[in-house]
Design a protein around this motif. Sequence first.
Motif, PDB file in Angstrom:
ATOM      1  N   ILE A  19       0.861  -1.199   0.000  1.00 41.52           N
ATOM      2  CA  ILE A  19       0.000   0.000   0.000  1.00 41.52           C
ATOM      3  C   ILE A  19       0.890   1.240   0.000  1.00 41.52           C
ATOM      4  O   ILE A  19       0.611   2.228  -0.697  1.00 41.52           O
ATOM      5  N   ASP A  20       1.996   1.181   0.775  1.00 45.04           N
ATOM      6  CA  ASP A  20       2.943   2.306   0.739  1.00 45.04           C
ATOM      7  C   ASP A  20       3.449   2.533  -0.679  1.00 45.04           C
ATOM      8  O   ASP A  20       3.618   3.665  -1.119  1.00 45.04           O
ATOM      9  N   GLU A  21       3.666   1.437  -1.367  1.00 44.91           N
ATOM     10  CA  GLU A  21       4.193   1.538  -2.726  1.00 44.91           C
ATOM     11  C   GLU A  21       3.206   2.284  -3.643  1.00 44.91           C
ATOM     12  O   GLU A  21       3.605   3.169  -4.400  1.00 44.91           O
ATOM     13  N   TYR A  22       1.899   1.916  -3.519  1.00 42.83           N
ATOM     14  CA  TYR A  22       0.910   2.630  -4.356  1.00 42.83           C
ATOM     15  C   TYR A  22       0.906   4.109  -3.991  1.00 42.83           C
ATOM     16  O   TYR A  22       0.789   4.982  -4.852  1.00 42.83           O
ATOM     17  N   GLU A  23       0.987   4.349  -2.696  1.00 41.26           N
ATOM     18  CA  GLU A  23       0.916   5.752  -2.255  1.00 41.26           C
ATOM     19  C   GLU A  23       2.130   6.538  -2.753  1.00 41.26           C
ATOM     20  O   GLU A  23       2.012   7.711  -3.080  1.00 41.26           O
ATOM     21  N   ARG A  24       3.291   5.892  -2.774  1.00 40.31           N
ATOM     22  CA  ARG A  24       4.486   6.577  -3.289  1.00 40.31           C
ATOM     23  C   ARG A  24       4.297   6.959  -4.745  1.00 40.31           C
ATOM     24  O   ARG A  24       4.801   7.971  -5.197  1.00 40.31           O
ATOM     25  N   LEU A  25       3.562   6.128  -5.471  1.00 38.27           N
ATOM     26  CA  LEU A  25       3.349   6.428  -6.887  1.00 38.27           C
ATOM     27  C   LEU A  25       2.352   7.564  -7.081  1.00 38.27           C
ATOM     28  O   LEU A  25       2.418   8.287  -8.065  1.00 38.27           O
ATOM     29  N   LEU A  26       1.381   7.705  -6.161  1.00 42.15           N
ATOM     30  CA  LEU A  26       0.268   8.603  -6.460  1.00 42.15           C
ATOM     31  C   LEU A  26       0.111   9.780  -5.498  1.00 42.15           C
ATOM     32  O   LEU A  26      -0.069  10.918  -5.945  1.00 42.15           O
ATOM     33  N   THR A  27       0.160   9.539  -4.199  1.00 45.37           N
ATOM     34  CA  THR A  27      -0.342  10.531  -3.243  1.00 45.37           C
ATOM     35  C   THR A  27       0.279  11.913  -3.432  1.00 45.37           C
ATOM     36  O   THR A  27      -0.407  12.923  -3.301  1.00 45.37           O
ATOM     37  N   LYS A  28       1.564  11.981  -3.716  1.00 49.47           N
ATOM     38  CA  LYS A  28       2.179  13.308  -3.891  1.00 49.47           C
ATOM     39  C   LYS A  28       2.586  13.572  -5.335  1.00 49.47           C
ATOM     40  O   LYS A  28       3.322  14.517  -5.617  1.00 49.47           O
ATOM     41  N   ASN A  29       2.124  12.730  -6.199  1.00 42.76           N
ATOM     42  CA  ASN A  29       2.447  12.869  -7.622  1.00 42.76           C
ATOM     43  C   ASN A  29       1.750  14.105  -8.195  1.00 42.76           C
ATOM     44  O   ASN A  29       0.525  14.189  -8.155  1.00 42.76           O
ATOM     45  N   PRO A  30       2.510  15.098  -8.706  1.00 33.05           N
ATOM     46  CA  PRO A  30       1.865  16.350  -9.163  1.00 33.05           C
ATOM     47  C   PRO A  30       0.827  16.137 -10.257  1.00 33.05           C
ATOM     48  O   PRO A  30      -0.198  16.839 -10.273  1.00 33.05           O
ATOM     49  N   ILE A  31       1.045  15.156 -11.129  1.00 33.16           N
ATOM     50  CA  ILE A  31       0.046  14.929 -12.190  1.00 33.16           C
ATOM     51  C   ILE A  31      -1.241  14.407 -11.571  1.00 33.16           C
ATOM     52  O   ILE A  31      -2.342  14.846 -11.904  1.00 33.16           O
ATOM     53  N   TRP A  32      -1.077  13.464 -10.644  1.00 32.52           N
ATOM     54  CA  TRP A  32      -2.247  12.898  -9.952  1.00 32.52           C
ATOM     55  C   TRP A  32      -3.006  13.996  -9.202  1.00 32.52           C
ATOM     56  O   TRP A  32      -4.239  14.058  -9.251  1.00 32.52           O
ATOM     57  N   LEU A  33      -2.254  14.866  -8.502  1.00 36.18           N
ATOM     58  CA  LEU A  33      -2.898  15.949  -7.751  1.00 36.18           C
ATOM     59  C   LEU A  33      -3.668  16.874  -8.698  1.00 36.18           C
ATOM     60  O   LEU A  33      -4.800  17.263  -8.427  1.00 36.18           O
ATOM     61  N   ASP A  34      -3.038  17.193  -9.816  1.00 31.29           N
ATOM     62  CA  ASP A  34      -3.695  18.074 -10.802  1.00 31.29           C
ATOM     63  C   ASP A  34      -5.001  17.493 -11.301  1.00 31.29           C
ATOM     64  O   ASP A  34      -5.977  18.206 -11.502  1.00 31.29           O
ATOM     65  N   ARG A  35      -4.986  16.187 -11.505  1.00 30.54           N
ATOM     66  CA  ARG A  35      -6.160  15.549 -12.099  1.00 30.54           C
ATOM     67  C   ARG A  35      -7.269  15.279 -11.089  1.00 30.54           C
ATOM     68  O   ARG A  35      -8.404  15.017 -11.486  1.00 30.54           O
ATOM     69  N   THR A  36      -6.930  15.246  -9.794  1.00 31.05           N
ATOM     70  CA  THR A  36      -7.936  14.812  -8.829  1.00 31.05           C
ATOM     71  C   THR A  36      -8.355  15.895  -7.840  1.00 31.05           C
ATOM     72  O   THR A  36      -9.493  15.892  -7.393  1.00 31.05           O
ATOM     73  N   GLN A  37      -7.451  16.794  -7.472  1.00 21.96           N
ATOM     74  CA  GLN A  37      -7.834  17.766  -6.438  1.00 21.96           C
ATOM     75  C   GLN A  37      -8.841  18.779  -6.974  1.00 21.96           C
ATOM     76  O   GLN A  37      -8.646  19.345  -8.059  1.00 21.96           O
ATOM     77  N   GLY A  38      -9.905  18.985  -6.216  1.00 22.57           N
ATOM     78  CA  GLY A  38     -10.931  19.952  -6.609  1.00 22.57           C
ATOM     79  C   GLY A  38     -11.851  19.464  -7.710  1.00 22.57           C
ATOM     80  O   GLY A  38     -12.735  20.200  -8.145  1.00 22.57           O
ATOM     81  N   VAL A  39     -11.670  18.237  -8.171  1.00 21.93           N
ATOM     82  CA  VAL A  39     -12.512  17.706  -9.245  1.00 21.93           C
ATOM     83  C   VAL A  39     -13.699  16.964  -8.635  1.00 21.93           C
ATOM     84  O   VAL A  39     -13.527  16.182  -7.705  1.00 21.93           O
ATOM     85  N   GLY A  40     -14.881  17.236  -9.153  1.00 24.63           N
ATOM     86  CA  GLY A  40     -16.081  16.502  -8.717  1.00 24.63           C
ATOM     87  C   GLY A  40     -16.363  16.650  -7.241  1.00 24.63           C
ATOM     88  O   GLY A  40     -16.782  15.692  -6.594  1.00 24.63           O
ATOM     89  N   ALA A  41     -16.155  17.845  -6.697  1.00 25.67           N
ATOM     90  CA  ALA A  41     -16.322  18.025  -5.254  1.00 25.67           C
ATOM     91  C   ALA A  41     -17.796  18.076  -4.883  1.00 25.67           C
ATOM     92  O   ALA A  41     -18.629  18.585  -5.628  1.00 25.67           O
ATOM     93  N   MET A  42     -18.109  17.514  -3.715  1.00 28.20           N
ATOM     94  CA  MET A  42     -19.465  17.575  -3.178  1.00 28.20           C
ATOM     95  C   MET A  42     -19.380  17.930  -1.708  1.00 28.20           C
ATOM     96  O   MET A  42     -18.579  17.361  -0.976  1.00 28.20           O
ATOM     97  N   THR A  43     -20.226  18.852  -1.298  1.00 24.19           N
ATOM     98  CA  THR A  43     -20.243  19.216   0.119  1.00 24.19           C
ATOM     99  C   THR A  43     -20.971  18.128   0.898  1.00 24.19           C
ATOM    100  O   THR A  43     -21.610  17.251   0.327  1.00 24.19           O
ATOM    101  N   ARG A  44     -20.880  18.236   2.217  1.00 24.05           N
ATOM    102  CA  ARG A  44     -21.539  17.270   3.105  1.00 24.05           C
ATOM    103  C   ARG A  44     -23.041  17.197   2.806  1.00 24.05           C
ATOM    104  O   ARG A  44     -23.604  16.111   2.664  1.00 24.05           O
ATOM    105  N   GLU A  45     -23.681  18.382   2.671  1.00 21.33           N
ATOM    106  CA  GLU A  45     -25.133  18.418   2.462  1.00 21.33           C
ATOM    107  C   GLU A  45     -25.497  17.777   1.126  1.00 21.33           C
ATOM    108  O   GLU A  45     -26.451  17.009   1.036  1.00 21.33           O
ATOM    109  N   GLU A  46     -24.728  18.136   0.088  1.00 16.94           N
ATOM    110  CA  GLU A  46     -25.016  17.571  -1.235  1.00 16.94           C
ATOM    111  C   GLU A  46     -24.852  16.058  -1.230  1.00 16.94           C
ATOM    112  O   GLU A  46     -25.675  15.317  -1.769  1.00 16.94           O
TER     113      GLU A  46
END
Lengths: 399, 176
Positions: free
Chosen positions: A191-218
Motif C-alpha cells: 500500500i505504501d508503494e501505491y501511495e508513493r506512486l500517487l499521493t504526492k504525484n503532481p500529475i495525480w494531484l492536478d487531475r484529482t484535487q478539486g474535481v467533482g467536489a461535493m459538500t456534506r449536504e449535497e
Amino acid sequence: MTVTEQGLLERDKDTMTLNMGPSHPSTHGVFRIILEMDGELVKTAEPEIGYLHTGIEKTSENKRYQHVIPMTDRLDYLSPPSNNLAFCLTTEKLLQIRVPERAEYLRVIMCELARLGSHLVWLATHALDIGAMTVFLYCWREREMILDLNEEVAGVRMMTSYIRIGGTMRDASAAWLRKVRQFVDYLPSKIDEYERLLTKNPIWLDRTQGVGAMTREEAINWSLSGPALRASGVDFDFRKQRPYSGYEEFRFEVPTGKNGDVYDRYLVRVEEMRQSREIISQALDAIPAGPYKIEDNKVSLPPRSTLHSSMEALIHHFKLVSEGIHVPRGETYVPIEGPRGEVGFYIVSDGGNAPLRVKLRAPSFMAIPGMCKMMEGCYIADVVAVIGSIDIVMGEVDR
Amino acid sequence: MTSEEIVETVTQTLGDKVERGEVALGDAVLFIAPEHLPEVAAHLKNDPALAFDYLSHISGVDYLDEDREPRFEAVYEFHSMDHNHSVRLRVGLAEENPTVPSLTGLWGAAVYPERELYDMFGFTITGLDNDKRLIMPEGWEGFPLRKDYPLTTEDIAFSHNRDYKSELVKSKPPTR
C-alpha cells in the motif's frame, strides 16, 4: 445540424451532444452518459443504465432462500461476500437466529478481504483511467493473492458464495488462516508503494484535487454512501454506527475527508485498505474454535457422518434439500457496509420457502444521479476521474 | 431515538396522517396513505429531533397472491446521519392506478428509485419530470416485477422478418 442554402452545415445550438458509452473502457461496465458539451466543459450529463439488466430481483422471488445466495454474488461482482452477508443477515433476522462466533469471524475476514480486493480493483482501474498504468499492474498482483485465498477456502476465485444462511459454507483450515496472516503481513508495504506512486504525484494531484467536489449536504442529499460519503466529511460507517457480525469487537478507524473531491475519495479508500488489513489481523488473532455454522438442522445441513446413523438427521437433510428453509412471515432490512457503501436487502417473506420480494439497496445505483451532478462544470477529461472515484459496478446498478 | 420512541413521537405529532405505526423485528415502521406521504416525509426530514436526512432506498412490493388490500406497496427507508436511527414508511397503493407523489424535492437521490418504481411496477409518480423507462428499454410492455408478469416469457426484441409476430415462450412454472 441543418444544411444551409450554400450546402454548409449550420449548428442548431451552441453546445455539442457527446455520447459516451455504453461500451467505453472507463465506464467500468456498460454504462452510457449523454454529455452536453460547451467546448471542453460539461454542461449536463444524462446517465442511461439498464444494459446489464439480468432480472436478479425477479428471479430471486422464484428461488428458495439458499438458491438466492449465488445470485447475490453476481450483483456487486467485485465483493461477493458483502452481498452474501447482507442477504444472510437479513434472512437470519427474519429467522431470529444468531450464527456461532467462529462463523462471525470467518465472515468478517472474508468481507474485509473482499473490501481489499475491491479497493485494489478500484485503485487499479481508477489510476489507469487517469493514465497511471503502473498502479494497475501492481494492484492486480496483490488482488491475485486474494483470489487465490478465495479459491482455497471456497473453491471459487470470484463468486465465492462462502457465506451461507446460518454460518459459512465450510470451516477454514489453520493452514488457510496462516496464509491470510502472511498476506496481511505482506500488504502494508505494497500500500505504501501505491501511495508513493500517487499521493504526492503532481500529475495525480492536478487531475484529482478539486474535481467533482461535493459538500456534506449535497452528498447526503444525493445518497452517496461508503467512501464517497465519508470523503465529504460525513462520519458514518455501518461497521461503527450499527455493528453487525461482531464488528464491535475490532478496533479500527473510520477515515473521513474534508473537500469531498476525487482526491479525498482516493485518500479515504487507501486508508480504508489499511484499516481492513488491521481488522483482518485482529480477527486472525482472536478467532475462536467451535462450530462454523448453526446447529439448528432446520436451517443448516446436519453433518454428513450422522446421515447413516441418525434417522432424524436424514429427515432434516431430506427436508432441507427438497424444500429449503421456511422463513416466518414478515419483512426487514439490514444495512451493512460494503466496499461501495450501504448494501442491504429488503426481504419480504410470506412464510414459504422462497421470498415474496427481494430488493437490493445498491450503493452504485443510488449514487448515479449524484455522480452525474458532479460532472456538471467539469472538463471532459474529468468525467472518467469522477466515474472512477465513485467506483460504480454495473452488476448492482442494473441487477 | 429507539424505534419505539420514533413510532411514538411521529404518531403523536402527526395524528391521523399516520395510519398506524409498529415496531417490527426492531425496525420502526409507519403505515401512510399516499396522499399524506409528502407531508409526513417533510416532517421526518425537517424535525430536528428526527432529522431523517438520508434516503436509503425505495422499493415496491406486489402482494397479488397474498389476498390483501391494497395490492401494492411502496416502501421507503430513511436514515439519520446525525442521530443514527432509521425509519421505514409503507405506503399502500390501490390496484387500479397506483399513484404516489414524488419525494425528489426533499431528497435528490429519490429520482432513480422512483423511476424504477414506474419501470418495474408501473406506479405513477406525480411530480417527477422524467418518467421514462429506467432499466427496461424504451417501449417495453408490462412491468416486470409485478407478480402477474410471467418469469419466463420473452418477447423477441428484434427480427429481420417484419411480419413475424413474436410468440410468447411459455415454459412450465418455476419450481421452488
